[in-house]
Enzyme design. Structure first.
Site, PDB file in Angstrom:
ATOM      1  N   CYS A 183       0.086   4.660   6.999  1.00 34.75           N
ATOM      2  CA  CYS A 183      -0.280   4.463   8.637  1.00 34.75           C
ATOM      3  C   CYS A 183       0.477   3.644   9.336  1.00 34.75           C
ATOM      4  O   CYS A 183       0.902   2.461   9.122  1.00 34.75           O
ATOM      5  CB  CYS A 183      -1.590   3.746   8.231  1.00 34.75           C
ATOM      6  SG  CYS A 183      -2.832   4.289   6.874  1.00 34.75           S
ATOM      7  N   CYS A 220     -19.527   1.470   8.386  1.00 35.08           N
ATOM      8  CA  CYS A 220     -18.859   0.747   9.343  1.00 35.08           C
ATOM      9  C   CYS A 220     -17.594   1.709   9.505  1.00 35.08           C
ATOM     10  O   CYS A 220     -17.064   1.940   8.619  1.00 35.08           O
ATOM     11  CB  CYS A 220     -18.423  -0.487   8.859  1.00 35.08           C
ATOM     12  SG  CYS A 220     -17.255  -1.516   9.843  1.00 35.08           S
ATOM     13  N   CYS A 256       0.188  -0.051  10.390  1.00 36.65           N
ATOM     14  CA  CYS A 256      -0.408  -0.996   9.589  1.00 36.65           C
ATOM     15  C   CYS A 256       0.954  -1.728   8.684  1.00 36.65           C
ATOM     16  O   CYS A 256       1.918  -1.323   8.363  1.00 36.65           O
ATOM     17  CB  CYS A 256      -1.102  -0.350   8.091  1.00 36.65           C
ATOM     18  SG  CYS A 256      -1.871  -1.521   7.073  1.00 36.65           S
ATOM     19  N   CYS A 294     -16.508  -9.730   4.907  1.00 38.63           N
ATOM     20  CA  CYS A 294     -15.770  -8.491   5.012  1.00 38.63           C
ATOM     21  C   CYS A 294     -14.395  -8.711   3.897  1.00 38.63           C
ATOM     22  O   CYS A 294     -13.752  -9.306   4.433  1.00 38.63           O
ATOM     23  CB  CYS A 294     -15.635  -7.681   6.311  1.00 38.63           C
ATOM     24  SG  CYS A 294     -16.920  -7.609   7.342  1.00 38.63           S
ATOM     25  N   CYS A 354     -19.586  -6.553   3.031  1.00 40.57           N
ATOM     26  CA  CYS A 354     -18.628  -5.416   3.564  1.00 40.57           C
ATOM     27  C   CYS A 354     -17.253  -5.336   2.741  1.00 40.57           C
ATOM     28  O   CYS A 354     -17.000  -6.496   2.354  1.00 40.57           O
ATOM     29  CB  CYS A 354     -18.477  -5.322   4.793  1.00 40.57           C
ATOM     30  SG  CYS A 354     -17.545  -3.936   5.672  1.00 40.57           S
ATOM     31  N   ARG A 396     -18.524  -3.634  17.430  1.00 42.09           N
ATOM     32  CA  ARG A 396     -17.567  -4.552  17.435  1.00 42.09           C
ATOM     33  C   ARG A 396     -16.119  -4.707  17.913  1.00 42.09           C
ATOM     34  O   ARG A 396     -15.483  -3.821  17.951  1.00 42.09           O
ATOM     35  CB  ARG A 396     -17.118  -4.707  15.696  1.00 42.09           C
ATOM     36  CG  ARG A 396     -16.595  -6.145  15.438  1.00 42.09           C
ATOM     37  CD  ARG A 396     -16.508  -6.259  13.806  1.00 42.09           C
ATOM     38  NE  ARG A 396     -17.677  -6.381  13.403  1.00 42.09           N
ATOM     39  CZ  ARG A 396     -17.865  -5.880  12.259  1.00 42.09           C
ATOM     40  NH1 ARG A 396     -17.003  -5.271  11.634  1.00 42.09           N
ATOM     41  NH2 ARG A 396     -19.037  -5.675  11.839  1.00 42.09           N
ATOM     42  N   CYS A 446       0.800  -1.379   0.011  1.00 43.53           N
ATOM     43  CA  CYS A 446       0.008  -0.088  -0.167  1.00 43.53           C
ATOM     44  C   CYS A 446       0.767   1.404   0.082  1.00 43.53           C
ATOM     45  O   CYS A 446       1.836   1.293   0.551  1.00 43.53           O
ATOM     46  CB  CYS A 446      -0.984   0.010   1.282  1.00 43.53           C
ATOM     47  SG  CYS A 446      -2.006   1.358   1.120  1.00 43.53           S
TER      48      CYS A 446
HETATM   49  N1  SAM Z   1      -6.867   0.238   3.026  1.00 43.35           N
HETATM   50  C1  SAM Z   1      -7.916   0.277   3.609  1.00 43.35           C
HETATM   51  C2  SAM Z   1      -8.159   1.391   4.692  1.00 43.35           C
HETATM   52  O1  SAM Z   1      -7.239   1.729   5.164  1.00 43.35           O
HETATM   53  O2  SAM Z   1      -9.469   1.921   4.778  1.00 43.35           O
HETATM   54  C3  SAM Z   1      -8.674  -0.802   4.107  1.00 43.35           C
HETATM   55  C4  SAM Z   1      -7.800  -1.777   4.977  1.00 43.35           C
HETATM   56  S1  SAM Z   1      -7.080  -1.229   6.801  1.00 43.35           S
HETATM   57  C5  SAM Z   1      -6.294  -2.263   6.986  1.00 43.35           C
HETATM   58  C6  SAM Z   1      -8.570  -1.163   7.624  1.00 43.35           C
HETATM   59  C7  SAM Z   1      -8.328  -0.793   9.162  1.00 43.35           C
HETATM   60  O3  SAM Z   1      -7.752  -1.981   9.629  1.00 43.35           O
HETATM   61  C8  SAM Z   1      -7.702   0.317   9.372  1.00 43.35           C
HETATM   62  O4  SAM Z   1      -8.266   1.445   9.213  1.00 43.35           O
HETATM   63  C9  SAM Z   1      -7.334  -0.033  10.980  1.00 43.35           C
HETATM   64  O5  SAM Z   1      -8.364   0.624  11.735  1.00 43.35           O
HETATM   65  C10 SAM Z   1      -7.302  -1.259  10.892  1.00 43.35           C
HETATM   66  N2  SAM Z   1      -6.004  -2.062  11.214  1.00 43.35           N
HETATM   67  C11 SAM Z   1      -5.014  -2.066  10.290  1.00 43.35           C
HETATM   68  N3  SAM Z   1      -3.824  -2.558  11.064  1.00 43.35           N
HETATM   69  C12 SAM Z   1      -4.211  -2.639  12.321  1.00 43.35           C
HETATM   70  C13 SAM Z   1      -3.415  -3.207  13.262  1.00 43.35           C
HETATM   71  N4  SAM Z   1      -2.118  -3.496  13.445  1.00 43.35           N
HETATM   72  N5  SAM Z   1      -4.151  -3.317  14.524  1.00 43.35           N
HETATM   73  C14 SAM Z   1      -5.103  -2.870  14.654  1.00 43.35           C
HETATM   74  N6  SAM Z   1      -6.152  -2.404  13.786  1.00 43.35           N
HETATM   75  C15 SAM Z   1      -5.530  -2.366  12.395  1.00 43.35           C
HETATM   76 FE1  SF4 Z   2      -2.761   1.101   3.306  1.00 46.47          FE
HETATM   77 FE2  SF4 Z   2      -3.012  -0.037   5.586  1.00 46.47          FE
HETATM   78 FE3  SF4 Z   2      -3.180   2.624   5.539  1.00 46.47          FE
HETATM   79 FE4  SF4 Z   2      -5.213   0.789   4.671  1.00 46.47          FE
HETATM   80  S1  SF4 Z   2      -4.416   1.156   6.687  1.00 46.47           S
HETATM   81  S2  SF4 Z   2      -4.539   2.570   3.786  1.00 46.47           S
HETATM   82  S3  SF4 Z   2      -3.771  -0.782   3.728  1.00 46.47           S
HETATM   83  S4  SF4 Z   2      -1.494   1.558   4.975  1.00 46.47           S
END
Ligand code: SAM
Ligand code: SF4
Ligand code: DTB
Length: 339
Positions: A83, A214, A86, A123, A154, A286, A79
């Site tokens: 974040c 959501c 992530c 989802c 979802c 959730r 990606c």
């Molecule tokens: N890229 C899309 C986005 O950012 O909306 C979808 C995937 S992203 C992984 C979805 C959500 O997963 C994030 O907004 C975050 O809240 C959650 N998430 C990702 N990594 C996480 C982690 N290490 N611990 C807890 N929640 C996490």
């Molecule tokens: Fe990309 Fe992870 Fe951020 Fe979603 S949460 S936009 S997958 S870096």
């Protein structure tokens, strides 16, 4: 420093904020929650907070009924975004292998298994900043086919424009997941490649297209109690609040900037669930990422605090989840019923 009023972001804003309540009063659909009011909820003695969350929960839901959703990562890693939590951000050295979009038939195998296992919603998550045309067309096909199996759908695909949201709605998509993740004034400490307003704009487009929202966040990223109050305030002040509110506990992933952060007091996680329940009485709250690291007793407290949905199945996106057999044993021990 956290501010004491909710962010003035366009999507969350309402014309005339209510005057401050004398006590921490119950909200009506029209009441705007001030961050200070939410902080006061967090400051209640633990048992008082749980009692109040239970009362709210029982006024709007049948106690003990829990919805189950199964997650599938349909496009993993690589990606462009940064974040901090992530594992899928290309710039973090997490050792995660980048995968291309999963073929439809493989997605359907997972969906059939989720249905057979008793989940009511499937989802699908993709590690995109936003979907490209070819990818969106493929996901739309997935949504149509998963729905035919009798599952709610979802997807979480990153930012959408209005046309993309409408096409997903036309395909029959039930929910779009797009988290605000943390408090407004903490957001740019966690993400710099997009803004909170970008995310609120997508949520607004999803809402306008008629798709259920959501949206939730992550706790345990060093945000503190004020940050958790800021997170809940922006969700609770949406008009209406999201139908589904995932509360994730940070899963520290080696190689991400947040992997070595402070650990959260588990009771503060329970408090966050309780405050979400009180401020969003009609939403499904959730108990999301981080359950694998929680004891049965801690999860029971989260259900007591008003959580009424879980991610069910052995995987989240790139990390593990509680074993489904353990979940069903816990449900039986606690007299919880799946819906
Ligand atoms: N890229 C899309 C986005 O950012 O909306 C979808 C995937 S992203 C992984 C979805 C959500 O997963 C994030 O907004 C975050 O809240 C959650 N998430 C990702 N990594 C996480 C982690 N290490 N611990 C807890 N929640 C996490
Ligand atoms: Fe990309 Fe992870 Fe951020 Fe979603 S949460 S936009 S997958 S870096
Ligand atoms: C949400 O709020 N949590 C889910 C789902 N929406 C997409 C994702 C949790 C991801 C946990 C870390 C991982 O498995 O990569």
């Amino acid at each position: 420093m956290m501010t004491t009023s909710a962010s003035p972001v366009r999507f969350a804003a309402r014309p005339a904020p209510e005057p401050a309540p004398a006590a921490i009063s119950p909200v009506s659909a029209q009441t705007r929650w001030r961050v200070a009011d939410i902080e006061a909820l967090f400051a209640l003695p633990f048992l008082d907070l749980l009692f109040r969350a239970q009362e709210t929960h029982r006024a709007h839901f049948k106690a003990g009924e829990v919805q189950r959703s199964t997650l599938l990562s349909i496009k993993t890693g690589g990606c462009s975004e940064d974040c901090g939590y992530c594992s899928q951000a290309a710039r973090h050295h997490t050792g995660l292998e980048r995968e291309s979009l999963m073929p439809l038939e493989e997605v359907l195998e997972h969906a059939r298994a989720a249905k057979a296992g008793g989940s009511s919603r499937f989802c699908m998550g993709a590690a995109w900043r936003s979907p490209k045309e070819k990818d969106l067309a493929a996901v739309i096909e997935m949504v149509r086919e998963v729905k035919k199996l009798g599952l709610e759908t979802c997807v979480t695909l990153g930012m959408l424009d209005g046309e993309q949201a409408r096409r997903l709605a036309d395909a029959g998509l039930d929910y779009y997941n797009h988290n605000v993740d943390t408090a407004p004034d903490y957001y740019n400490k966690i993400v710099t490649t997009h803004t909170l307003q970008d995310r609120l704009d997508t949520i607004e487009k999803v809402r306008d297209a008629g798709i259920n929202v959501c949206s939730g966040g992550i706790v345990g990223m060093g945000e503190g109690q004020a940050g958790r109050a800021g997170l809940i305030a922006q969700l609770a002040n949406m008009t209406p609040p999201p139908e589904s509110v995932p509360i994730n506990k940070l899963v520290p992933f080696p190689g991400t900037p947040l992997a070595e952060g402070e650990t959260l007091d588990p009771f503060d996680f329970v408090r966050t669930i309780a405050v979400a329940r009180i401020t969003m009485p009609k939403s499904f709250v959730r108990l999301s990422a981080g359950r694998e690291q929680m004891s049965d007793e801690l999860q029971a407290l989260c259900f007591m605090a008003g959580a009424n949905s879980i991610f069910y199945g052995e995987r989240l996106l790139t990390t593990g989840n509680t074993d489904a057999g353990n979940d069903m044993r816990l449900f039986a021990r606690l007299g919880l019923v799946s819906i």
